[in-house]
Scaffold this active site. Structure first.
Site, PDB file in Angstrom:
ATOM      1  NE  ARG A  98      -2.530   0.332   3.589  1.00 44.33           N
ATOM      2  CZ  ARG A  98      -3.286   0.738   4.594  1.00 44.33           C
ATOM      3  NH1 ARG A  98      -4.588   0.651   4.504  1.00 44.33           N
ATOM      4  NH2 ARG A  98      -2.772   1.225   5.689  1.00 44.33           N
ATOM      5  CB  THR A 130      -2.488   7.035  -2.932  1.00 40.50           C
ATOM      6  OG1 THR A 130      -1.777   5.786  -3.047  1.00 40.50           O
ATOM      7  CG2 THR A 130      -1.671   8.139  -3.556  1.00 40.50           C
ATOM      8  CG  ASP A 143       2.740  -2.135   9.359  1.00 39.86           C
ATOM      9  OD1 ASP A 143       3.000  -3.316   9.027  1.00 39.86           O
ATOM     10  OD2 ASP A 143       2.715  -1.195   8.547  1.00 39.86           O
ATOM     11  CG  ASP A 175       6.514  -2.376  10.055  1.00 39.26           C
ATOM     12  OD1 ASP A 175       7.296  -2.830   9.190  1.00 39.26           O
ATOM     13  OD2 ASP A 175       6.030  -1.237  10.005  1.00 39.26           O
TER      14      ASP A 175
HETATM   15  C1  PRP Z   1      -1.051  -4.325   4.792  1.00 38.42           C
HETATM   16  C2  PRP Z   1      -1.840  -5.609   4.987  1.00 38.42           C
HETATM   17  C3  PRP Z   1      -2.674  -5.686   3.752  1.00 38.42           C
HETATM   18  C4  PRP Z   1      -2.978  -4.228   3.488  1.00 38.42           C
HETATM   19  C5  PRP Z   1      -4.353  -3.949   3.964  1.00 38.42           C
HETATM   20  O1  PRP Z   1       0.006  -4.537   3.940  1.00 38.42           O
HETATM   21  O2  PRP Z   1      -1.036  -6.745   5.200  1.00 38.42           O
HETATM   22  O3  PRP Z   1      -2.041  -6.287   2.652  1.00 38.42           O
HETATM   23  O4  PRP Z   1      -2.025  -3.464   4.229  1.00 38.42           O
HETATM   24  O5  PRP Z   1      -4.715  -2.664   3.652  1.00 38.42           O
HETATM   25  P1  PRP Z   1      -5.880  -2.312   2.620  1.00 38.42           P
HETATM   26  O6  PRP Z   1      -7.028  -3.224   2.944  1.00 38.42           O
HETATM   27  O7  PRP Z   1      -6.171  -0.887   2.928  1.00 38.42           O
HETATM   28  O8  PRP Z   1      -5.352  -2.500   1.246  1.00 38.42           O
HETATM   29  P2  PRP Z   1       1.072  -3.408   3.576  1.00 38.42           P
HETATM   30  O9  PRP Z   1       0.673  -2.709   2.320  1.00 38.42           O
HETATM   31  O10 PRP Z   1       1.322  -2.553   4.773  1.00 38.42           O
HETATM   32  O11 PRP Z   1       2.361  -4.256   3.206  1.00 38.42           O
HETATM   33  P3  PRP Z   1       3.240  -5.260   4.093  1.00 38.42           P
HETATM   34  O12 PRP Z   1       2.414  -6.522   4.295  1.00 38.42           O
HETATM   35  O13 PRP Z   1       4.419  -5.501   3.245  1.00 38.42           O
HETATM   36  O14 PRP Z   1       3.573  -4.597   5.401  1.00 38.42           O
HETATM   37  N1  URA Z   2      -2.203  -2.761   7.391  1.00 43.28           N
HETATM   38  C1  URA Z   2      -1.796  -3.093   8.632  1.00 43.28           C
HETATM   39  O1  URA Z   2      -0.782  -3.790   8.818  1.00 43.28           O
HETATM   40  N2  URA Z   2      -2.513  -2.637   9.672  1.00 43.28           N
HETATM   41  C2  URA Z   2      -3.614  -1.895   9.512  1.00 43.28           C
HETATM   42  O2  URA Z   2      -4.248  -1.520  10.511  1.00 43.28           O
HETATM   43  C3  URA Z   2      -4.019  -1.572   8.202  1.00 43.28           C
HETATM   44  C4  URA Z   2      -3.292  -2.027   7.155  1.00 43.28           C
END
Ligand code: PRP
Ligand code: URA
Length: 212
Positions: A107, A111, A203, A206
């Site tokens: 994400r 945006t 997160d 993380d």
């Molecule tokens: C997080 C999560 C989802 C997404 C959810 O991933 O694991 O994939 O955000 O958000 P959304 O429903 O608003 O799209 P992130 O993009 O932070 O990547 P990561 O798993 O690499 O930390």
């Molecule tokens: N992605 C995450 O890891 N946590 C949230 O709360 C939303 C998106």
């Protein structure tokens, strides 16, 4: 979830208990990773109630009987990278022969739109029962992008398993994909202005990988 027949929200004290520890800001990476896997394993029992099966013959010490078994090779799970990776082990404990594909989405922090950076899916995925894994369903943008990805690859039966979801994200995905069964362990209150789930757990990527 009312008005959304394809959405299952788990209401089980064991799952709730583990989610309480998962949410806690003081829970460290090792325990967080173990909990995500355990919650996924518990969800798998219900989410795979309709797993493809076939009848086999089994010889017990006393006689022969017919018994249905799961066709594990017709099951594929697709974690959305990164955080979805944390859920794979939970499904594999139950279905060690399930195929695993990967879709990389991230994400954009400004945006909140998902961008794709990787995709590797098992051969013959179009004939499998495919379950997307992502612990967080926030705005629903990532899940919708992953579902569209799978549809473009010819996958017919798509499901989604998430640990924590915001109502906005569930509605967005369920309305755009009424044929997709969605399983979530906890339905939270809302999203904040940065698209984070409240109360949520922060997160997930993380916390799983210790990157912050
Ligand atoms: C997080 C999560 C989802 C997404 C959810 O991933 O694991 O994939 O955000 O958000 P959304 O429903 O608003 O799209 P992130 O993009 O932070 O990547 P990561 O798993 O690499 O930390
Ligand atoms: N992605 C995450 O890891 N946590 C949230 O709360 C939303 C998106």
């Amino acid at each position: 979830m009312q008005g959304y027949p394809n959405v299952t929200v788990f209401d089980h004290p064991l799952i709730g208990h583990k989610i309480a520890i998962l949410r806690n800001k003081n829970t460290g990476t090792k325990e967080f990773r173990e909990l995500i896997e355990e919650i996924t394993l518990l969800m798998t029992f219900e989410a795979f109630k309709d797993a493809p099966t076939k009848e086999t013959e089994v010889e017990t010490p006393l006689e022969t009987c017919r018994q249905r078994v799961v066709q594990e090779r017709k099951i594929a799970v697709v974690p959305i990278l990164r955080a979805g990776l944390g859920m794979v082990g939970g499904v594999q404990k139950i279905f060690p022969l399930a195929k695993v594909g990967h879709i990389g989405l991230c994400r954009d922090e400004e945006t909140m739109q998902p961008g794709a950076y990787y995709c590797k899916l098992p051969q013959g995925i179009e004939d499998m029962q495919v379950t997307l894994l992502d612990p967080m369903l926030a705005t629903g943008g990532s899940a919708n992008a992953a579902i569209e990805f799978l549809r473009n690859k010819g996958v017919g039966e798509i499901r989604l398993m998430s640990v924590i979801a915001a109502p906005q994200g569930v509605k967005k995905v369920a309305e755009a994909n009424p044929d997709v069964k969605i399983f979530i362990a906890a339905l939270d209150r809302t999203l904040n202005e940065h698209g984070y789930i409240l109360p949520g757990l922060g997160d997930a990527g993380d916390r799983l990988f210790g990157t912050k």
